[in-house]
Design a protein around this motif. Structure first.
Motif, PDB file in Angstrom:
ATOM      1  N   VAL A   1       1.753  -1.432   0.306  1.00 28.83           N
ATOM      2  CA  VAL A   1       0.057  -0.007   0.168  1.00 28.83           C
ATOM      3  C   VAL A   1       1.154   1.434   0.012  1.00 28.83           C
ATOM      4  O   VAL A   1       1.974   1.390   0.776  1.00 28.83           O
ATOM      5  CB  VAL A   1      -0.455   0.382   1.854  1.00 28.83           C
ATOM      6  CG1 VAL A   1      -1.278   1.337   1.276  1.00 28.83           C
ATOM      7  CG2 VAL A   1      -1.521  -1.113   1.359  1.00 28.83           C
ATOM      8  N   VAL A   2       0.983   2.087  -1.364  1.00 33.87           N
ATOM      9  CA  VAL A   2       1.474   3.403  -1.526  1.00 33.87           C
ATOM     10  C   VAL A   2       0.710   3.894  -0.962  1.00 33.87           C
ATOM     11  O   VAL A   2      -0.150   4.311  -1.261  1.00 33.87           O
ATOM     12  CB  VAL A   2       2.668   3.729  -2.327  1.00 33.87           C
ATOM     13  CG1 VAL A   2       3.473   4.435  -2.571  1.00 33.87           C
ATOM     14  CG2 VAL A   2       3.079   1.981  -2.984  1.00 33.87           C
ATOM     15  N   LEU A   3       1.460   4.784   0.326  1.00 31.73           N
ATOM     16  CA  LEU A   3       0.459   6.545   0.266  1.00 31.73           C
ATOM     17  C   LEU A   3       2.004   7.632  -0.105  1.00 31.73           C
ATOM     18  O   LEU A   3       3.371   7.357   0.412  1.00 31.73           O
ATOM     19  CB  LEU A   3       0.804   6.148   1.975  1.00 31.73           C
ATOM     20  CG  LEU A   3      -0.556   5.339   2.721  1.00 31.73           C
ATOM     21  CD1 LEU A   3      -0.493   5.961   4.326  1.00 31.73           C
ATOM     22  CD2 LEU A   3      -1.805   5.901   2.154  1.00 31.73           C
ATOM     23  N   HIS A   4       1.070   8.849  -0.403  1.00 31.82           N
ATOM     24  CA  HIS A   4       1.927   9.846  -0.194  1.00 31.82           C
ATOM     25  C   HIS A   4       1.654  11.767  -0.264  1.00 31.82           C
ATOM     26  O   HIS A   4       0.543  10.902  -0.758  1.00 31.82           O
ATOM     27  CB  HIS A   4       2.603   9.888  -1.625  1.00 31.82           C
ATOM     28  CG  HIS A   4       3.979  10.918  -1.965  1.00 31.82           C
ATOM     29  ND1 HIS A   4       4.933  11.125  -1.282  1.00 31.82           N
ATOM     30  CD2 HIS A   4       4.241  12.284  -2.957  1.00 31.82           C
ATOM     31  CE1 HIS A   4       5.484  12.254  -1.774  1.00 31.82           C
ATOM     32  NE2 HIS A   4       4.703  12.503  -2.825  1.00 31.82           N
ATOM     33  N   HIS A   5       2.063  12.358   0.625  1.00 31.59           N
ATOM     34  CA  HIS A   5       1.072  13.389   0.196  1.00 31.59           C
ATOM     35  C   HIS A   5      -0.565  12.981   1.225  1.00 31.59           C
ATOM     36  O   HIS A   5      -1.651  13.581   1.368  1.00 31.59           O
ATOM     37  CB  HIS A   5       0.999  14.745   0.012  1.00 31.59           C
ATOM     38  CG  HIS A   5       2.058  14.842  -0.361  1.00 31.59           C
ATOM     39  ND1 HIS A   5       3.284  15.364   0.312  1.00 31.59           N
ATOM     40  CD2 HIS A   5       2.701  15.434  -2.175  1.00 31.59           C
ATOM     41  CE1 HIS A   5       3.685  15.361  -0.611  1.00 31.59           C
ATOM     42  NE2 HIS A   5       4.159  15.729  -1.451  1.00 31.59           N
ATOM     43  N   GLY A   6      -0.337  11.819   1.973  1.00 30.71           N
ATOM     44  CA  GLY A   6      -1.961  11.368   2.155  1.00 30.71           C
ATOM     45  C   GLY A   6      -3.058  10.513   1.652  1.00 30.71           C
ATOM     46  O   GLY A   6      -3.818   9.911   2.640  1.00 30.71           O
ATOM     47  N   ARG A   7      -2.125  10.880   0.574  1.00 32.10           N
ATOM     48  CA  ARG A   7      -3.013   9.779  -0.067  1.00 32.10           C
ATOM     49  C   ARG A   7      -2.659   8.633  -0.437  1.00 32.10           C
ATOM     50  O   ARG A   7      -1.990   7.983  -0.708  1.00 32.10           O
ATOM     51  CB  ARG A   7      -3.000  10.908  -1.392  1.00 32.10           C
ATOM     52  CG  ARG A   7      -3.996  11.940  -1.518  1.00 32.10           C
ATOM     53  CD  ARG A   7      -3.918  12.751  -2.855  1.00 32.10           C
ATOM     54  NE  ARG A   7      -5.227  13.956  -2.848  1.00 32.10           N
ATOM     55  CZ  ARG A   7      -6.232  13.799  -3.219  1.00 32.10           C
ATOM     56  NH1 ARG A   7      -6.964  12.323  -3.077  1.00 32.10           N
ATOM     57  NH2 ARG A   7      -7.631  13.815  -2.998  1.00 32.10           N
ATOM     58  N   LEU A   8      -3.445   8.021  -1.079  1.00 33.45           N
ATOM     59  CA  LEU A   8      -3.411   6.620  -1.835  1.00 33.45           C
ATOM     60  C   LEU A   8      -2.785   6.727  -2.837  1.00 33.45           C
ATOM     61  O   LEU A   8      -4.021   6.456  -3.745  1.00 33.45           O
ATOM     62  CB  LEU A   8      -4.459   5.592  -0.961  1.00 33.45           C
ATOM     63  CG  LEU A   8      -4.508   4.105  -1.722  1.00 33.45           C
ATOM     64  CD1 LEU A   8      -3.289   2.837  -1.241  1.00 33.45           C
ATOM     65  CD2 LEU A   8      -5.958   3.378  -1.423  1.00 33.45           C
ATOM     66  N   LEU A   9      -1.727   5.791  -3.279  1.00 33.26           N
ATOM     67  CA  LEU A   9      -1.175   6.243  -4.953  1.00 33.26           C
ATOM     68  C   LEU A   9      -1.483   4.935  -5.191  1.00 33.26           C
ATOM     69  O   LEU A   9      -1.532   4.823  -5.928  1.00 33.26           O
ATOM     70  CB  LEU A   9       0.291   6.622  -4.175  1.00 33.26           C
ATOM     71  CG  LEU A   9       0.727   7.836  -4.274  1.00 33.26           C
ATOM     72  CD1 LEU A   9       2.035   8.225  -4.402  1.00 33.26           C
ATOM     73  CD2 LEU A   9       0.028   8.773  -4.554  1.00 33.26           C
ATOM     74  N   ALA A  10      -1.583   4.081  -4.316  1.00 35.24           N
ATOM     75  CA  ALA A  10      -1.338   2.334  -5.269  1.00 35.24           C
ATOM     76  C   ALA A  10      -1.878   1.787  -4.342  1.00 35.24           C
ATOM     77  O   ALA A  10      -1.040   1.601  -2.768  1.00 35.24           O
ATOM     78  CB  ALA A  10      -0.110   2.132  -5.785  1.00 35.24           C
ATOM     79  N   GLN A  11      -1.625   0.245  -4.246  1.00 39.62           N
ATOM     80  CA  GLN A  11      -2.581  -1.446  -3.637  1.00 39.62           C
ATOM     81  C   GLN A  11      -2.790  -2.341  -3.876  1.00 39.62           C
ATOM     82  O   GLN A  11      -2.889  -2.134  -5.205  1.00 39.62           O
ATOM     83  CB  GLN A  11      -3.662  -0.853  -2.721  1.00 39.62           C
ATOM     84  CG  GLN A  11      -3.513  -2.271  -1.148  1.00 39.62           C
ATOM     85  CD  GLN A  11      -4.837  -2.475  -1.055  1.00 39.62           C
ATOM     86  OE1 GLN A  11      -6.152  -1.675  -1.086  1.00 39.62           O
ATOM     87  NE2 GLN A  11      -5.187  -2.779  -0.757  1.00 39.62           N
ATOM     88  N   GLY A  12      -2.109  -3.076  -4.105  1.00 39.31           N
ATOM     89  CA  GLY A  12      -1.628  -4.263  -5.229  1.00 39.31           C
ATOM     90  C   GLY A  12      -0.985  -5.110  -4.610  1.00 39.31           C
ATOM     91  O   GLY A  12       0.459  -4.465  -4.145  1.00 39.31           O
ATOM     92  N   ASP A  13      -0.355  -5.903  -5.238  1.00 42.23           N
ATOM     93  CA  ASP A  13       0.968  -6.916  -6.235  1.00 42.23           C
ATOM     94  C   ASP A  13       1.435  -5.780  -6.510  1.00 42.23           C
ATOM     95  O   ASP A  13       1.171  -5.320  -7.665  1.00 42.23           O
ATOM     96  CB  ASP A  13       0.722  -7.911  -6.860  1.00 42.23           C
ATOM     97  CG  ASP A  13       1.627  -8.667  -7.317  1.00 42.23           C
ATOM     98  OD1 ASP A  13       2.066 -10.130  -6.407  1.00 42.23           O
ATOM     99  OD2 ASP A  13       2.388  -8.643  -8.365  1.00 42.23           O
ATOM    100  N   LEU A  14       2.796  -6.149  -6.322  1.00 45.49           N
ATOM    101  CA  LEU A  14       3.686  -5.319  -6.474  1.00 45.49           C
ATOM    102  C   LEU A  14       4.284  -5.286  -8.452  1.00 45.49           C
ATOM    103  O   LEU A  14       4.119  -3.753  -9.008  1.00 45.49           O
ATOM    104  CB  LEU A  14       5.295  -5.840  -5.940  1.00 45.49           C
ATOM    105  CG  LEU A  14       6.635  -4.779  -6.270  1.00 45.49           C
ATOM    106  CD1 LEU A  14       6.274  -3.167  -6.125  1.00 45.49           C
ATOM    107  CD2 LEU A  14       7.447  -5.562  -5.816  1.00 45.49           C
ATOM    108  N   TYR A  15       3.964  -6.243  -8.721  1.00 45.94           N
ATOM    109  CA  TYR A  15       4.624  -6.285 -10.344  1.00 45.94           C
ATOM    110  C   TYR A  15       2.765  -6.125 -10.839  1.00 45.94           C
ATOM    111  O   TYR A  15       2.901  -5.343 -11.639  1.00 45.94           O
ATOM    112  CB  TYR A  15       5.375  -7.843 -10.096  1.00 45.94           C
ATOM    113  CG  TYR A  15       6.362  -8.141  -9.286  1.00 45.94           C
ATOM    114  CD1 TYR A  15       7.213  -7.557  -9.438  1.00 45.94           C
ATOM    115  CD2 TYR A  15       6.228  -9.086  -8.927  1.00 45.94           C
ATOM    116  CE1 TYR A  15       8.272  -7.968  -8.856  1.00 45.94           C
ATOM    117  CE2 TYR A  15       7.180  -9.351  -8.185  1.00 45.94           C
ATOM    118  CZ  TYR A  15       8.512  -9.162  -8.303  1.00 45.94           C
ATOM    119  OH  TYR A  15       9.720  -9.681  -7.555  1.00 45.94           O
TER     120      TYR A  15
END
Lengths: 260, 308
Positions: free
Chosen positions: B201-215
């Protein structure tokens, strides 16, 4: 119940840190030391009750009790927040008020013990070793324990609802509780110390000269019965604890610098 | 197990997390983001230390704030130095186990078990004040797992651990994840996170950028074609052949004793399918093969750069 026992022990361990014990010991020793100094300066044996009554009323119940209660009771929450350990407690499957009351109980015990030491030493300083049997110690110790309860509940409530509870608590102890009991009219009823003085009365000599406050008091004397005093102290304790438990259950406790 | 629905959290005028919606299931999930991204705020929302300003957070179907039913199933290892320095590790873990409802022999046995599991049993009767940072981290982990929670939330659990310690704790987390627990790990040590899980789960500036399998996330990043680095003495010939493959957008030849070719492709799946055939058919000698941006660090960089 085991959880509360563990919390109570941990809180006592926390309160018995050497630095804290030394500071509390210093506060407790001030009244008996002053009594001793007065006794050395004016050694007349007839003065012993006056020395004891003055020390317990103004220094014991008026100074040591609220100061110790402010430090220990606000510490029940403050210590956990400052040490950043509160998250461990608040994320456990136990109602929040059950976390708070063992810490409240440990603070009451610590304050009551501090007051007991202070009062016993005051009696010994005023009369010598016979002071233990001469002074109204049993009654004073009982009321000291009651006072520890009501003050700790009040300061715990402050700690639960505001951030700088110790500062506010000390201002309350030094300011409000020092001045309001001596105010004229029914205003003095706004102070906890007033009711404790009713429960543990210590006769003091009338001043030779009358100041403005005494004049006003003489014009409109306030009499509070023991029953009223007991009822008020019990109600304040219960209400303050209820507010403290409710606030602690609802509030978010976080060190601001951790945000991110 | 964990559901956030348009969850936002403000601290006065400062934004903690902004409109985050995601679901986290059993297994290990890593929470990634630079400092101030909102990882700790998100963790505090999940562990019920904070209420969302708007939206909702649910753990095992219930709102977590001040909810003992949820806390019975959550283990939380906070970030930072906060720890009961005056207690021994056994006392601290015992105290928190007691708050989780354990008592008597069960408590003692569980405490001993997790102290052994986290590798601090031998020092468990010493005051924590004398512990190293790594040992403190182990105590924090021990208290988080002592009541066998279903959901484990760990804020930077690998911080302060030496390489051996990191490997041991990472293995412990993998075991917990494999046992069906929901393990959420916040970290900024990307290469170690990558060895733990591919679920991020990737967060940046409080927002969710992406979620799921890395590839899967990498495959969706169109702005950056996939890079593939190949080491071969037949560099020029290989480069010429690769240019003919569909999806390949650039080929770069590197000098050196061992010739190197680096290509960029927008269709990695097709490339990986065709490349072995090409090598076998033309008998190229390949001595090394890698994909330098098909990893967590690259994905993280692309995602964060894309929003800056």
């Amino acid at each position: 119940m085991m959880a509360e026992v563990h919390l109570f022990r941990a809180a006592l361990r926390d309160l018995s840190r050497p630095k804290r014990l030394m500071a509390a010991g210093f506060v407790c020793i001030v009244p008996p030391l002053l009594v001793l100094l007065v006794r050395i300066a004016r050694p007349a044996s007839g003065m012993a009750p006056l020395r004891y009554n003055f020390a317990t009323t103004f220094l014991g119940f008026g100074f040591v009790l609220p100061i110790l209660a402010a430090v220990f009771a606000t510490g029940a929450i403050r210590d956990e927040v400052e040490q950043r350990t509160i998250a461990y407690l608040l994320t456990r499957p136990i109602a929040r008020w059950r976390i708070l009351w063992p810490r409240f109980a440990s603070a009451v015990l610590a304050v009551a013990m501090g007051m007991a030491i202070c009062l016993v030493l005051c009696a010994v300083s005023a009369w010598g070793p016979v002071g233990v049997t001469t002074a109204p110690l049993v009654r004073d110790l009982e009321i000291a324990a009651v006072g520890a309860g009501v003050y700790c509940a009040f300061f715990l409530m402050l700690a639960a609802i505001i951030n700088r509870a110790l500062l506010v608590g000390l201002l309350f102890a030094f300011g409000w509780e020092s001045w309001v009991p001596n105010m004229p009219g029914s205003f003095q009823r706004m102070s906890i110390a007033t009711y404790l003085r009713v429960l543990a009365p210590h006769s003091l000599p009338e001043a030779e000269t009358m100041d403005v406050l005494r004049m006003l008091n003489a014009l409109a004397p306030q009499t509070i019965s023991q029953a009223t005093a007991w009822t008020t102290v019990i109600c304040v304790t219960a209400l303050a604890l209820a507010v403290a438990f409710a606030a602690f259950s609802m509030r978010e406790y976080l060190p601001q610098e951790d945000e991110g | 197990m964990i559901t956030l629905h348009h969850a936002s959290r403000w601290y006065g005028h400062v934004l903690g997390v902004n409109d985050v919606s995601c679901t986290i299931s059993a297994g290990i999930t890593t929470l990634l983001g630079p400092n101030g991204a909102g990882k700790t705020t998100l963790i505090r929302l999940i562990t019920g230390q904070l209420r969302p300003t708007t939206g909702s957070v649910a753990v095992l179907g219930e709102r977590p704030f001040a909810n003992p039913r949820v806390y019975a199933k959550i283990g939380y290892c906070p970030e930072g130095e906060g720890i009961y320095e005056d207690l021994t590790a056994r006392q601290m873990v015992g105290l928190l186990a007691a708050l989780s409802g354990m008592s008597g022999r069960a408590l003692r046995d569980h405490v001993q078990h997790v102290l052994e599991l986290t590798g601090i049993a031998e020092s468990a009767d010493r005051r924590i004040a004398g512990y190293s940072k790594g040992m403190r981290q182990r105590v924090k982990l021990a208290q988080a797992i002592v009541h066998e929670p279903e959901v484990l939330i760990l804020d930077e659990p690998l911080n302060g651990l030496d390489p051996v310690g990191r490997r041991e704790i990472a293995q412990l987390l993998k075991d917990l994840g494999a046992a069906g627990k929901c393990v959420v790990v916040s970290s900024h040590i990307l290469h170690e996170v990558e060895q733990l899980t591919r679920n991020i789960v990737v967060l940046h500036h409080g927002r969710l950028l992406a979620q799921g399998d890395l590839y899967a996330i990498r495959a969706l990043i169109d702005a950056h074609p996939h890079r593939v680095a190949i080491t071969t003495p037949d560099g020029r010939e290989l480069a010429r052949c690769l240019l003919d493959l569909p999806g390949v957008v650039s080929v770069r030849l590197d000098g050196g004793n061992e010739g190197g070719v680096e290509i960029e492709t927008r269709d990695p799946e097709h490339f990986y399918h065709e490349f072995p055939k090409l090598v076998a058919h033309r008998r190229f000698r390949i001595t090394a093969f890698s994909s330098p941006d098909n990893n967590l660090e690259a994905v993280f960089r692309y995602l964060v750069e894309g929003t800056s």
